[in-house]
Design an enzyme around this catalytic site. Structure first.
Site, PDB file in Angstrom:
ATOM      1  N   ARG A   6     -23.444  26.049  21.186  1.00 29.96           N
ATOM      2  CA  ARG A   6     -22.159  26.688  20.875  1.00 29.96           C
ATOM      3  C   ARG A   6     -21.348  25.822  19.918  1.00 29.96           C
ATOM      4  O   ARG A   6     -20.705  26.318  18.995  1.00 29.96           O
ATOM      5  CB  ARG A   6     -21.351  26.913  22.160  1.00 29.96           C
ATOM      6  CG  ARG A   6     -21.743  28.159  22.907  1.00 29.96           C
ATOM      7  CD  ARG A   6     -20.604  28.586  23.831  1.00 29.96           C
ATOM      8  NE  ARG A   6     -20.970  29.726  24.649  1.00 29.96           N
ATOM      9  CZ  ARG A   6     -20.915  30.990  24.231  1.00 29.96           C
ATOM     10  NH1 ARG A   6     -20.512  31.268  23.005  1.00 29.96           N
ATOM     11  NH2 ARG A   6     -21.264  31.977  25.028  1.00 29.96           N
ATOM     12  N   GLY A  66     -33.009  21.287  29.385  1.00 29.52           N
ATOM     13  CA  GLY A  66     -32.469  21.929  30.579  1.00 29.52           C
ATOM     14  C   GLY A  66     -32.926  23.360  30.821  1.00 29.52           C
ATOM     15  O   GLY A  66     -32.553  23.964  31.825  1.00 29.52           O
ATOM     16  N   GLY A 107     -34.568  16.935  31.474  1.00 30.07           N
ATOM     17  CA  GLY A 107     -34.999  16.507  32.801  1.00 30.07           C
ATOM     18  C   GLY A 107     -34.032  16.855  33.912  1.00 30.07           C
ATOM     19  O   GLY A 107     -34.165  16.367  35.023  1.00 30.07           O
ATOM     20  N   LYS A 162     -43.392  12.197  20.744  1.00 30.10           N
ATOM     21  CA  LYS A 162     -42.075  11.563  20.634  1.00 30.10           C
ATOM     22  C   LYS A 162     -42.162  10.099  20.240  1.00 30.10           C
ATOM     23  O   LYS A 162     -42.983   9.356  20.770  1.00 30.10           O
ATOM     24  CB  LYS A 162     -41.341  11.641  21.981  1.00 30.10           C
ATOM     25  CG  LYS A 162     -40.892  13.035  22.388  1.00 30.10           C
ATOM     26  CD  LYS A 162     -40.129  12.964  23.702  1.00 30.10           C
ATOM     27  CE  LYS A 162     -39.932  14.321  24.364  1.00 30.10           C
ATOM     28  NZ  LYS A 162     -39.007  15.198  23.655  1.00 30.10           N
ATOM     29  N   GLY A 217     -39.100  21.403  28.675  1.00 24.27           N
ATOM     30  CA  GLY A 217     -39.649  20.115  29.057  1.00 24.27           C
ATOM     31  C   GLY A 217     -40.173  20.156  30.470  1.00 24.27           C
ATOM     32  O   GLY A 217     -41.240  20.713  30.753  1.00 24.27           O
ATOM     33  N   SER A 218     -39.391  19.617  31.392  1.00 21.37           N
ATOM     34  CA  SER A 218     -39.825  19.505  32.778  1.00 21.37           C
ATOM     35  C   SER A 218     -39.889  20.867  33.456  1.00 21.37           C
ATOM     36  O   SER A 218     -40.552  21.011  34.486  1.00 21.37           O
ATOM     37  CB  SER A 218     -38.849  18.603  33.534  1.00 21.37           C
ATOM     38  OG  SER A 218     -38.450  17.523  32.718  1.00 21.37           O
ATOM     39  N   ASP A 245     -43.544  20.789  26.952  1.00 19.83           N
ATOM     40  CA  ASP A 245     -43.927  19.409  27.276  1.00 19.83           C
ATOM     41  C   ASP A 245     -45.191  19.419  28.127  1.00 19.83           C
ATOM     42  O   ASP A 245     -45.253  20.146  29.121  1.00 19.83           O
ATOM     43  CB  ASP A 245     -42.828  18.724  28.108  1.00 19.83           C
ATOM     44  CG  ASP A 245     -41.706  18.177  27.244  1.00 19.83           C
ATOM     45  OD1 ASP A 245     -41.717  18.417  26.020  1.00 19.83           O
ATOM     46  OD2 ASP A 245     -40.807  17.514  27.806  1.00 19.83           O
TER      47      ASP A 245
END
Lengths: 201, 304
Positions: free
Chosen positions: B175, B224, B163, B91, B245-246, B34
């Site tokens: 999983r 995550g 996030g 996005k 991402g973050s 990101d």
């Protein structure tokens, strides 16, 4: 330097597995009668009879090759005549020169050509078209953000063109296509390369 | 493409399932990062990212700021496209097919119909077959993944919980998908019809997955991932690549962390390399424990 023969008697052909569509090449090589092996480290490279450099992101692959000490061993083996086949990003890595390299983008070399990255455009311009490859015949060409060959040296044999641009070449034991036969289920180009590896052994 | 082929006279075809899915195959083994500015995009490219996701705010900031999260400004997306040579994704909101049309017209290489943005339609996702640009969509389980593929998605990612810097939800989703595929493998033909009903997905795709033992498109992890070990964990759990991402640009030393996550993603099965990649990275993003997050703020519940 020659690797162990596989159980099936086919040559041991590596697929450079730093990033990209490695699994498809491993499957295509198996179908073509070779014994494939993923190659990420110098000792794995030393064991194979030939090598495929897959499609992927050429800038990423080149960076990872430098980072993990693979670039010089790759250059040495290609210079020494190990058969090598590059598709798309792999074609870029086999070029002696990139027309518009990112800063610090290194290539392995092996084919005296200049390539233009993403020459056919971005993903919206990615396409499929029939391509007639000398020595193989017409194949379904899958071009994804594909490069083309801008110019070639005297030693390079042009195997295919599309829309007036060179998209498949061979120089000695090095083969390259701008398109992705590994995505089509047609294994003739992998068969062609496997034969190159066989006759080089 | 309007050029004709001299050898056969056949017209090249764009936007086929093979070039859309094939594009994702080229990203395998890589990290998609990101970014919110052209400078960040360059840092990502220099660190070895295979693609960047152009957006206005990373998910951690979307969480913090609240309000409606929408498609990014076209100027910002074009600035990022101009800054790098690797593929650029962007996005759209779930079901907002006009945002997707805009992104396609800007020339982005992949559209993420993303739960991180505020959904625009509470019933329908976009018809992704209608586009030349390929789509990636999030999923929490196999049925959701197969419904997105039926709508035309050419790549699937776990939703995780974007996030948060907490990998627990991405692990759960990967999983779950893996478990459900393994279960399908054990079914005979009679059972696949009921399985399709239970998965709420078309029988043909369910049968294809049962035969392949995998999704018919590339599966990445998202939501995550904050550390090199997180990325290697997702790959060992079967993700073919990783979205971050973050986790990168909310950390202390983004360039270093980005390169470290790339390394750990490539050599995910070599703990020595993952250990080396994990050294001296500075502060990781702080992270949020999922059980302290109110249910209304779980992005993974968006989409169906």
């Amino acid at each position: 330097m020659a690797g162990d023969q596989g159980a099936a008697g086919g040559p041991l052909i590596g697929v450079l597995a730093l990033q990209g569509d490695v699994r498809e090449h491993l499957a295509a090589l198996t179908a073509a009668g070779a014994v494939p092996r993923a190659v990420r480290r110098p000792d794995e490279l030393a064991a194979v009879d030939g090598l495929v450099i897959p499609g992927g992101e050429s800038t990423t692959m080149s960076k990872l090759a430098v980072l993990f000490g693979m670039l010089e061993p790759l250059r040495a083996r290609v210079r020494a005549g190990m058969p090598v086949y590059g598709t798309c990003a792999g074609m870029i890595l086999l070029a002696e020169k990139i027309l518009d390299p990112r800063s610090g983008q290194e290539t392995v070399g092996g084919i005296d050509m200049i390539v233009r990255r993403n020459a056919f455009g971005r993903q919206n311009e990615s396409f499929e078209a029939a391509v007639d490859v000398t020595g193989v015949g017409p194949v379904d060409g899958v071009f994804i953000r594909a490069p083309w060959v801008e110019s070639v040296g005297a030693e390079v044999e042009v195997l295919a063109e599309h829309g007036g641009h060179v998209v498949a070449v061979r120089q000695g034991n090095a083969l390259a296509t701008a398109f992705h036969p590994e995505l089509t289920g047609d294994h003739r180009l992998h068969g062609f390369f496997t034969e190159m590896v066989r006759s080089a052994r | 493409m309007s050029t004709t082929l001299p050898t056969t006279g056949q017209t090249p075809e764009t936007g086929t399932a093979r070039v859309k899915r094939g594009m994702a195959e080229q990203l395998k083994g890589g990290v998609i990062m990101d970014v919110v500015t052209p400078d960040q995009a360059k840092i990502a490219e220099d660190a070895g990212a295979v693609a960047v996701m152009a957006l206005e705010r990373v998910p951690a900031d979307i969480r913090k700021d609240g309000g409606v999260a929408r498609m990014s400004d076209p100027d910002m997306i074009e600035g990022i496209i101009a800054a790098v040579s690797i593929p650029v994704m962007a996005k759209s909101r779930i079901g907002h097919f006009v945002e997707a049309q805009v992104l396609q017209s800007l020339g982005v290489d992949y559209i993420d119909e993303s739960e991180v943005l505020t959904p625009a339609d509470e019933v329908n996702h976009s018809d992704k077959w209608a586009f030349t640009t390929p789509f990636v969509c999030g999923a929490t389980n196999l049925g959701e993944a197969l419904r997105r593929i039926a709508e035309g998605a050419a790549m699937i990612r776990s939703k995780g919980e974007a996030g948060t810097g907490n990998v627990v939800e991405a692990v759960r989703h990967l999983r779950q998908i893996r478990h459900e595929i393994a279960r399908l493998r054990g079914y005979d033909n009679n059972e696949l019809y009921a399985a399709a009903k239970e998965l709420r997905a078309p029988y043909e795709i369910v049968k294809e997955v049962a035969e392949l033992g995998k999704l018919p498109v590339v599966l990445f992890s998202a939501g995550g991932v904050a550390t090199p070990a997180d990325a290697a964990l997702m790959r060992q759990l079967g993700a073919e690549g990783v979205f971050v991402g973050s986790g990168i640009f909310k950390s202390g030393d983004p360039a270093k962390r980005a390169a470290a996550i790339v390394k750990a993603t490539t050599f995910y099965d070599d703990p020595k390399i993952v250990a080396d990649a994990s050294r001296n990275l500075g502060e990781a993003m702080v992270g949020i424990n999922i059980d302290t997050l109110p249910a209304s703020e779980h992005y993974a519940n968006r989409g169906w």
